[in-house]
Scaffold this active site. Structure first.
Site, PDB file in Angstrom:
ATOM      1  N   GLU A 137       0.906  -1.136  -0.096  1.00 29.49           N
ATOM      2  CA  GLU A 137       0.089   0.057  -0.052  1.00 29.49           C
ATOM      3  C   GLU A 137       1.098   1.171  -0.120  1.00 29.49           C
ATOM      4  OE1 GLU A 137      -3.553  -0.542   2.944  1.00 29.49           O
ATOM      5  OE2 GLU A 137      -1.458  -0.712   3.987  1.00 29.49           O
ATOM      6  N   LYS A 174      11.012   3.481   2.245  1.00 30.74           N
ATOM      7  CA  LYS A 174      11.088   4.800   2.064  1.00 30.74           C
ATOM      8  C   LYS A 174      11.604   5.178   0.587  1.00 30.74           C
ATOM      9  CE  LYS A 174      10.845   7.138   5.991  1.00 30.74           C
ATOM     10  NZ  LYS A 174       9.908   8.413   6.280  1.00 30.74           N
ATOM     11  N   TYR A 232      -5.883   2.270   7.056  1.00 30.59           N
ATOM     12  CA  TYR A 232      -4.585   1.169   6.692  1.00 30.59           C
ATOM     13  C   TYR A 232      -4.552   0.040   7.774  1.00 30.59           C
ATOM     14  CZ  TYR A 232      -1.898   4.091  10.106  1.00 30.59           C
ATOM     15  OH  TYR A 232      -1.538   4.870  10.921  1.00 30.59           O
ATOM     16  N   LYS A 238       2.435   4.535   1.450  1.00 28.73           N
ATOM     17  CA  LYS A 238       2.671   5.066   2.868  1.00 28.73           C
ATOM     18  C   LYS A 238       2.340   6.546   2.454  1.00 28.73           C
ATOM     19  CE  LYS A 238       6.070   5.338   6.300  1.00 28.73           C
ATOM     20  NZ  LYS A 238       5.588   6.223   6.910  1.00 28.73           N
ATOM     21  N   CYS A 253      21.643  45.611 -17.420  1.00 22.91           N
ATOM     22  CA  CYS A 253      21.843  47.094 -18.140  1.00 22.91           C
ATOM     23  C   CYS A 253      21.924  48.025 -17.436  1.00 22.91           C
ATOM     24  CB  CYS A 253      20.996  47.016 -19.265  1.00 22.91           C
ATOM     25  SG  CYS A 253      19.496  47.427 -18.803  1.00 22.91           S
TER      26      CYS A 253
END
Ligand code: IVH
Length: 688
Positions: free
Chosen positions: A128, A331, A239, A130, A428
């Site tokens: 799944e 990760k 989850y 994170k 300039c």
């Protein structure tokens, strides 16, 4: 700890280092959890934590029960913020062990294999996203939401029920026949686009921005007044579970439980982002696939989570002090980091707009090294109050160019100065025109070499005249060495001139000239866009070209005639008339025509297409089409692609990961198709 107090087996520097690391981590936890205003990026935090874990493993006498390595969230003994009542979780809310490589994942599997009891170890895995948000536990009793609590230290969290009740996607009552007690866990988060907008608003009000959507979410959940939370577009992905009284009807796995949660009306990860497999190889591929699609998702994910699916096996495997053995987080490379501003300079664009740029101490972020970031305009510098020497948080999210989202004021060195905005053009030396209250200021000299270069680059760019080879380096030289001062000069370049330039062999010079040659007959819309008329972007240029047909008609159109073009309002019409009325511009166009540039009329306007007159919004990940491709297809069939869903939207094409836009479409009862159905609708579906 003083040296005399050191345990005898520990070299003093290890002990000192461990103490320092603990201090850093405890403070980082405090800032993260209590103030929702972290000092460290996730990546830095993990690095420090790993180092401390390694030290404690090498010198067991250094380990302490209240070490940040042993606790989740707040360090033990730290006060839970007193604003919100405490809630003790029936089951502890654990964290996850982190991995960053395929080898780590193999090690994880091997460690589980050691711990399991059966003869063979053949687990099934779920994969799944994170989600990068804030962990929450929802308690439903007899199907009604009674408590919502943060994770806190894993044992005790904060009661944020009133605030969570304001989140639209979290049902207050469940559908179907839920168990009498259902504790469900998940992540509350905010879409990237909403974060960007809210952060801008916050900073415009002179407040400090948040570094990322997670901090914003956390801050939103900690509002004293739930009405404030209600204003924030938060959502949730469930989850996992806490305690549940399933009776004798318990699901035997997370994948089965997830289906139950979905049937109760709870938000779970979309199917396109949920993998279920017996093979760890397949699971790893799913993880990498998610990493690749990360940018396309509407919400920030910082990794993927691999879990053993079956509860029986999970129970056998058990947990360590902070994290279960049966799950692991993979990760992704960090996209948020901290660095230092080394310099701020102001660049000049093709319109003469002065753009401040921050030069950064090189910062590796999500696979690239960031060295510069635009600060957009004078207001942005003032809003952030960014100074040379400042430590800043930089994010690189999705297709977004790296940017400074926050200045860490606490770390500002003594004696810094606010950036002094230049009074003259830094290239300039001409006067700078800064209208009161306008964020942009301009160099007033049309012949400013930097403006000339910018205009030429834009003219030759891919979406304009598409002159391959006329890149930044060549433009630089044709202006500085050959004195080209407007686009017509490009068409007068000779082989001799080009061949004399640096790093320009005769062959490449010939190629460039051939490219210039074919660009003489590009479509009128590209030519108009390439002129860089203020307020006339690509789609306006296309509308005008289609409506008026020829360059002569566009040049001589008055405001009235332009207002007849759909999609052209007062601002555009006036800007176009002003552009062509300006003698210098008229001279450049005459010179272009004299040099043989003859833009061709657009193909006839599509009115018959299936999408004629329709407005389409694309959201979520698309597999076949790129974003630009999706717009092209829409246009080819007579429709218009926009990015926000409103009552005027006729069709929403939603891919995996679609979030708030899809919800809005459903609320407004707008037709929603997936990518395949859309391609079939326009007759462009091709089976792979
Ligand atoms: S499972 C005991 N699944 O990441 C395992 N966590 O670093 C519980 N998170 O505390 C966590 N997405 O806040 C799990 N799909 C996901 C997740 C997820 C985000 C967060 C969660 C957890 C943290 C661990």
């Amino acid at each position: 700890m003083t040296e005399s107090e050191l345990p005898p087996d520990v070299p003093p520097d290890a002990a000192t280092r461990a103490a320092a690391l603990r201090e850093i981590l405890v403070e980082a936890n405090r800032r993260y959890y209590e103030e929702a205003d972290p000092t460290l990026s996730d990546f830095e935090y993990d690095e420090f934590l790993r180092e401390l874990e390694a030290l404690e493993a090498a010198h067991p006498s250094l380990a302490a029960a209240d070490s940040p390595t042993q606790t989740v969230g707040w360090a033990a003994g730290r006060a839970v913020s007193s604003l919100f009542a405490k809630v003790t979780h029936r089951l502890p809310m654990l964290s996850l062990a982190n991995t960053t490589s395929a080898e780590d994942i193999d090690e994880w599997r091997a460690a589980m294999e050691e711990h399991h009891l059966g003869a063979t170890f053949e687990p099934r895995f779920t994969v799944e996203p994170k989600v990068d948000g804030v962990a929450i536990e929802l308690i439903y009793e007899d199907g009604r939401l009674t408590v919502a609590a943060t994770r806190g230290d894993g044992t005790t969290g904060e009661d944020v029920t009133a605030n969570v009740m304001t989140i639209r996607t979290i049902p207050r009552t469940l559908s179907g026949s839920p168990p009498s007690l259902l504790e469900v866990r998940g992540e509350i988060y905010m879409d990237k686009a909403d974060f960007e907008q809210l952060n801008r608003e916050l900073q415009e009000r002179g407040e400090d921005g948040k570094a990322n959507p997670r901090n914003f979410t956390s801050g939103s959940l900690k509002q004293k007044d739930p009405r404030r939370t209600a204003e924030r577009p938060l959502t949730m992905m469930c989850y996992g579970l806490g305690q549940v009284d399933w009776g004798d009807d318990a699901p035997d796995s997370w994948s089965a439980a997830r289906e139950r949660l979905r049937a109760f009306g709870l938000p779970v990860a979309p199917d396109a982002l949920f993998g279920l497999t017996d093979s760890l190889d397949v699971a790893q591929r799913t993880v990498l696939d998610m990493q690749e699609r990360r940018d396309e998702l509407e919400f920030e994910i910082d990794g993927a989570v691999l879990k053993v699916d079956h509860y029986a096996l999970r129970r056998q495997l058990g947990a360590r002090s902070r994290s279960p053995r049966w799950a692991v987080a993979y990760k992704f490379p960090p996209r948020e980091g901290r660095t230092v501003v080394e310099e701020i300079f102001v660049s000049v664009g093709r319109t003469g707009a002065l753009t401040p740029v921050a030069v950064l101490k090189p910062l590796p972020l999500g696979g690239v090294t960031v060295t510069h970031t635009t600060l957009h305009n004078r207001h942005e510098i003032e809003r952030l109050d960014v100074r040379v020497g400042d430590s800043v948080v930089v994010i690189r999210a999705g297709d977004v160019i790296p940017k400074i989202v926050k200045v860490l004021r606490d770390l500002r060195p003594a004696e810094t100065e606010s950036f002094a905005w230049p009074e003259a053009c830094p290239v300039c030396g001409a006067a700078v025109d800064a209208a009161e209250g306008e964020p942009l200021s301009y160099c007033t000299n049309l012949a400013c070499p930097q403006q000339v270069k910018g205009r030429l680059q834009h003219f030759g760019s891919r979406r304009a005249m598409d002159i391959e080879g006329l890149g930044d380096k060549l433009v630089e030289q044709i202006v500085d060495v050959l004195g080209v001062s407007d686009p017509s000069g490009v068409y007068r370049l000779t082989l001799e001139q080009l061949s004399e330039l640096d790093r320009m062999a005769e062959k490449s010079a010939q190629n460039v000239l051939a490219q210039i040659e074919v660009s003489r007959t590009r479509p009128l819309s590209r030519f108009l866009y390439g002129l860089g008329i203020r307020h006339a972007g690509e789609s306006v240029a296309r509308d005008i070209a289609k409506h008026l047909g020829t360059l002569e008609r566009v040049r001589s159109a008055d405001v009235e005639a332009l207002l007849d073009v759909s999609g052209v309002g007062d601002v555009v019409a006036e800007s176009v008339v002003k552009f062509f009325g300006e003698p210098r511009n008229a001279a450049v166009i005459d010179a272009l025509i004299a040099a043989g540039v003859a833009p061709v009329a657009e193909e006839a306007l599509v009115v018959e297409g299936v999408l004629a007159g329709k407005t389409v919004v694309f959201t979520g990940a698309l597999e076949r089409l790129t974003r630009d491709g999706a717009k092209d297809v829409t246009r080819r069939h007579g429709g218009k692609a926009t990015s926000t869903v409103s009552k005027k939207t006729d069709l929403v094409v939603a891919g995996p990961g679609a979030g708030s836009k899809l919800e809005k479409a459903q609320r407004l009862e707008i037709e929603v198709l997936d990518e395949e159905a859309f391609l079939r609708l326009v007759g462009e579906w091709e089976p792979e």
